[in-house]
Design a protein around this motif. Structure first.
Motif, PDB file in Angstrom:
ATOM      1  N   TYR A  11       0.847  -1.187   0.000  1.00 24.67           N
ATOM      2  CA  TYR A  11       0.000   0.000   0.000  1.00 24.67           C
ATOM      3  C   TYR A  11       0.881   1.235   0.000  1.00 24.67           C
ATOM      4  N   LEU A  12       0.282   2.371  -0.232  1.00 17.67           N
ATOM      5  CA  LEU A  12       0.986   3.655  -0.196  1.00 17.67           C
ATOM      6  C   LEU A  12       0.695   4.351   1.124  1.00 17.67           C
ATOM      7  N   ALA A  14       0.113   7.424   1.583  1.00 20.94           N
ATOM      8  CA  ALA A  14      -0.961   8.383   1.334  1.00 20.94           C
ATOM      9  C   ALA A  14      -1.221   8.452  -0.165  1.00 20.94           C
ATOM     10  N   THR A  15      -2.453   8.808  -0.494  1.00 17.31           N
ATOM     11  CA  THR A  15      -2.824   9.043  -1.885  1.00 17.31           C
ATOM     12  C   THR A  15      -3.567  10.371  -1.952  1.00 17.31           C
ATOM     13  N   ARG A  16      -3.600  10.910  -3.156  1.00 16.99           N
ATOM     14  CA  ARG A  16      -4.241  12.209  -3.344  1.00 16.99           C
ATOM     15  C   ARG A  16      -5.257  12.119  -4.456  1.00 16.99           C
ATOM     16  N   HIS A  17      -6.387  12.765  -4.242  1.00 21.73           N
ATOM     17  CA  HIS A  17      -7.407  12.900  -5.275  1.00 21.73           C
ATOM     18  C   HIS A  17      -7.829  14.359  -5.269  1.00 21.73           C
ATOM     19  N   ILE A  21      -6.182  14.633   0.463  1.00 20.79           N
ATOM     20  CA  ILE A  21      -5.135  13.642   0.718  1.00 20.79           C
ATOM     21  C   ILE A  21      -5.674  12.649   1.744  1.00 20.79           C
ATOM     22  N   THR A  23      -4.599   9.411   4.059  1.00 19.19           N
ATOM     23  CA  THR A  23      -3.469   8.613   4.537  1.00 19.19           C
ATOM     24  C   THR A  23      -3.925   7.202   4.853  1.00 19.19           C
ATOM     25  N   SER A  24      -2.991   6.295   4.775  1.00 22.39           N
ATOM     26  CA  SER A  24      -3.221   4.957   5.294  1.00 22.39           C
ATOM     27  C   SER A  24      -3.211   5.054   6.814  1.00 22.39           C
ATOM     28  N   GLN A  67       2.402  14.348  -0.032  1.00 24.24           N
ATOM     29  CA  GLN A  67       1.569  14.493  -1.228  1.00 24.24           C
ATOM     30  C   GLN A  67       1.416  15.943  -1.677  1.00 24.24           C
ATOM     31  N   GLN A 133      -5.573   7.519  11.019  1.00 27.79           N
ATOM     32  CA  GLN A 133      -5.756   7.795   9.605  1.00 27.79           C
ATOM     33  C   GLN A 133      -6.364   9.192   9.494  1.00 27.79           C
TER      34      GLN A 133
END
Length: 139
Positions: A11-12, A14-17, A21, A23-24, A67, A133
């Motif tokens: 897994y990452l 954190a991801t961004r959309h 942002i 976070t895991s 991110q 999270q």
């Protein structure tokens, strides 16, 4: 806090959309090593777990900041979930979450305070006492 959190699986951090942002879940690890183990006992004071909560929260914030682009900053912590691995009888989950809120307020001011949930669970990865999270807005 130095360096990005080290994923413990596929897994990452954190991801961004768009401007959000995600976070895991972050545990109290440094350089991938769990520094504090649980569970939180019924008779424990929330202060007994400050180090664990702050380290997990710092990991989440570091992952979120990873991110950001250019001069962006975290403009708001939209939501935070604090999972607490606690034995039966522990009822101060929200007090542990307060420690995380205090950390985010110290780092980000009022932008660090958003909605939140404090959730009691039987166990967490690696025997961690807490996992945090966050969902943050960037701008």
């Amino acid at each position: 806090m130095s360096g990005a959190p080290v994923p413990q699986g596929r897994y990452l951090p954190a991801t961004r959309h768009g401007g959000l942002i995600f976070t895991s879940g972050m545990t109290p690890r440094a350089a991938g090593v769990l520094k504090v183990q649980g569970p939180v006992r019924a008779a424990d004071s929330p202060e007994d777990w400050r180090e664990a909560v702050e380290l997990a929260c710092a990991n989440a914030l570091t992952a979120a900041r990873g991110q950001l682009h250019g001069a962006e900053r975290i403009t708001a912590v939209v939501s935070m979930t604090v999972f607490v691995a606690a034995e039966a009888g522990f009822t101060l989950h929200s007090k542990l979450a307060d420690l995380a809120s205090d950390y985010l307020f110290a780092e980000l001011g009022a932008a660090g305070i958003g909605s939140r949930a404090a959730v009691g669970v039987a166990t967490l990865p690696g025997g961690a006492p807490v996992e945090i999270q966050i969902i943050a807005a960037a701008g």
